[in-house]
Structure formats: C-alpha cells, structure tokens
Design a protein around this motif. Structure first.
Motif, short mmCIF file in Angstrom:
data_model
loop_
_atom_site.label_atom_id
_atom_site.label_comp_id
_atom_site.label_asym_id
_atom_site.label_seq_id
_atom_site.Cartn_x
_atom_site.Cartn_y
_atom_site.Cartn_z
N CYS A 1 11.33 -23.70 7.56
CA CYS A 1 10.11 -22.92 7.38
C CYS A 1 9.65 -22.92 5.94
N ARG A 2 10.57 -22.80 5.01
CA ARG A 2 10.18 -22.59 3.62
C ARG A 2 9.78 -23.88 2.89
N ASN A 3 10.03 -25.04 3.46
CA ASN A 3 9.67 -26.27 2.76
C ASN A 3 8.85 -27.23 3.61
N SER A 4 8.28 -26.75 4.72
CA SER A 4 7.42 -27.58 5.56
C SER A 4 6.00 -27.04 5.52
N PHE A 5 5.04 -27.95 5.44
CA PHE A 5 3.64 -27.56 5.34
C PHE A 5 2.81 -28.41 6.29
N VAL A 6 1.65 -27.88 6.64
CA VAL A 6 0.69 -28.61 7.47
C VAL A 6 -0.38 -29.18 6.56
N LEU A 7 -0.61 -30.47 6.68
CA LEU A 7 -1.60 -31.16 5.85
C LEU A 7 -2.97 -30.97 6.48
N LEU A 8 -3.86 -30.24 5.80
CA LEU A 8 -5.19 -29.93 6.32
C LEU A 8 -6.26 -30.49 5.39
N SER A 9 -7.36 -30.88 5.99
CA SER A 9 -8.50 -31.34 5.20
C SER A 9 -9.18 -30.13 4.55
N ALA A 10 -9.54 -30.26 3.28
CA ALA A 10 -10.20 -29.15 2.58
C ALA A 10 -11.62 -28.94 3.07
N ASN A 11 -12.22 -29.96 3.67
CA ASN A 11 -13.60 -29.84 4.16
C ASN A 11 -13.66 -29.33 5.59
N ASP A 12 -12.69 -29.69 6.42
CA ASP A 12 -12.69 -29.28 7.82
C ASP A 12 -11.25 -29.20 8.30
N GLU A 13 -10.76 -27.99 8.50
CA GLU A 13 -9.36 -27.81 8.89
C GLU A 13 -9.09 -28.24 10.33
N THR A 14 -10.12 -28.43 11.11
CA THR A 14 -9.92 -28.81 12.51
C THR A 14 -9.65 -30.31 12.67
#
Length: 282
Positions: free
Chosen positions: A129-142
């Motif tokens: 949990c503490r070292n995993s992230f979801v890569l999201l677009s800054a313009n459109d998170e969907t």
C-alpha cells in the motif's frame, strides 16, 4: 534513648486495609474495565500498530501494463541506482522505493495513509500500500490503457488498500518561497489535487532528450522525473537517513544534481516499475 522514651508502633496483619484502599480498588476496577472496552473496540496501541502494519505492508500484485507504461495501471517509483543500505552476502542491494510514512506520533490515531503523510525512500521494494501508486493522466484521469510518453504530465495517486472508500491522495511537492534548509522534505501525500501534484519525465541522457520527447516509456527504463511547477528533478537525500516505524529510510525532495558534463547523477535517476520481474533486473 531511655526505655521510657521509646515509641511503640501498632503493627497490623495482612488482612487489615490501610490508606485509601477503597479508592484504589475502585480505580483498579475502572482501569480494567477501560482496558476491556478499548480491547473490544480495537483501540489499544498494540492493536493499532498491528492494523497499521497490516494495512500499509500488505503485499499487492501490481496491475502489470506490459512492455510500456500506461495510464491507469500500478507503478512503483524506484531509485534503482542507490544502495539500499543492506546486502545479501557479498553482493550489495540497490533500489529505494518511494513510500508514504506514518510516524510514531500518528500511530495513535491513524491506521491507514492519510492527508499529510510524509514521503520517503524505503529499502522495502515489495509492492504494498505505501509504495504503490496509480499512474493517472493530469489532463483526464479517466484515461486507461494509453501509453505514457516522455513529456506527458501525470499524477501519482496513492493506493489505499486499508480504506478504498477514502478520498484520493496524490503525491505533492510543496515549493518554498524562501531559502529552505537542506534537510527539508517537501513531498507529501495530499488530498488537494493542484498543479503541484503534476509530474513529468525526460530521458536520462542529454543526447536522447530532444528526439525522445513524445516517445513511449518502457517499463523499468532509467529516467528523470521532474515536478512541473518547480522544474526540479526528484532526488534522493542520501545524507538524510532516519529511523522510522518501518526501519531506516531515506529522505526525498526535488533538487538537481548535475556533474561537470551536465549529466544527472545517481541521486536523480529513477525508474517507473510496473512488473516485479523488471524491478529485479533493474
């Protein structure tokens, strides 16, 4: 002392109660009932610590994106060129994973990651949990399944496995308007999504930066991660090691370390990892 001046004290046996015995008995009974109530509500410090470790260190299989990094998939931000402070036999271990930190003072009222959690670099690189992230677009998170290219702006949303319904948290850099101490650690998790949460990448070698701009990024590729507002690169504070609730960890900030050949040093070299096998090769 004369025998006539001796003071004689009355002695008591074990069955005699002295002092504030009634109040002490009631206080002990109250403390015991309070302990039972906290135990049933799982409010004891030991229980909170166990829940914290269970939530933050629970292993999680990454949603592998394949050969290239893609929006919507899990990644880890790993400083692959930095020593982890431990070795297996004669072979040194490398790799520090960007991780959220819950301090000893926050254990009393926090059992999951929360707004304001400090970011560090941990030798624990197992996906959790503490070292995993979801890569999201800054313009459109969907956006999901689209390749991440050099120069694209993106967000790193923390994975909260302990409380999936909680507000989303983003890795945020807080710039300072005045000269700051060298040991200041300005990167934290924040529920406020603003321009300070935007990050971008560029190729590691200077000769590849012009031609590589706009090309997709391979998983585990060594690169430079920059904050879009500060225009500074994510770096390892190798001189700032601290003892945390999860063991010794290293500080992280945004700062450029460039040698005489205008190349970034190992402090600024990171990899975005979405596959455990690739991470081991790196």
């Amino acid at each position: 002392m004369r025998p006539s001046q001796k003071k004689y004290y009355m002695t008591y046996n074990n069955s005699v109660l002295v002092g504030n015995w009634s109040e002490e008995r009631l206080k002990n009974e109250y403390d015991f009932k309070l302990f039972l109530r906290k135990r049933d509500r799982r409010e004891l410090l030991l229980q909170r610590s166990r829940n914290l470790f269970s939530n933050l260190l629970k292993e999680k299989t990454l949603a592998i994106s394949g050969t290239f990094l893609m929006f919507g998939y899990n990644v880890q931000v790993v400083a692959s060129d930095m020593p982890a402070g431990k070795s297996v036999g004669d072979k040194p271990q490398y790799g520090l994973a960007l991780s959220s930190l819950v301090s000893e003072r926050q254990v009393d009222y926090m059992e999951n990651i929360n707004d304001g959690c400090l970011m560090t670099l941990s030798p624990i690189v197992t996906p959790c949990c503490r070292n995993s992230f979801v890569l999201l677009s800054a313009n459109d998170e969907t956006i999901h399944g689209q390749k991440l290219n050099y120069g694209d702006e993106f967000l790193l949303k923390a994975e909260n496995y302990g409380d999936p319904q909680a507000a989303p948290l983003y890795v945020r850099y807080t710039p300072s308007g005045v000269p700051e101490p060298a040991d200041r650690m300005p990167i934290r998790l924040s529920s406020t999504k603003d321009i300070n949460c935007r990050w971008t990448t560029m190729p590691l070698l200077p000769r590849d930066r012009l031609e590589g701009l706009g090309s997709p990024i391979q998983t585990g590729k060594r690169l430079i991660i920059k904050n879009c507002v500060a225009d500074k690169s994510l770096c390892v504070m190798n001189e700032n090691w601290m003892q945390t609730f999860f063991g010794p960890e290293c500080g992280v900030t945004c700062r450029n370390y460039i040698d005489i050949h205008k190349r970034f040093t190992a402090r600024n070299v990171f990899t975005l990892v979405s596959d455990v096998a690739v991470k081991k090769k790196a």
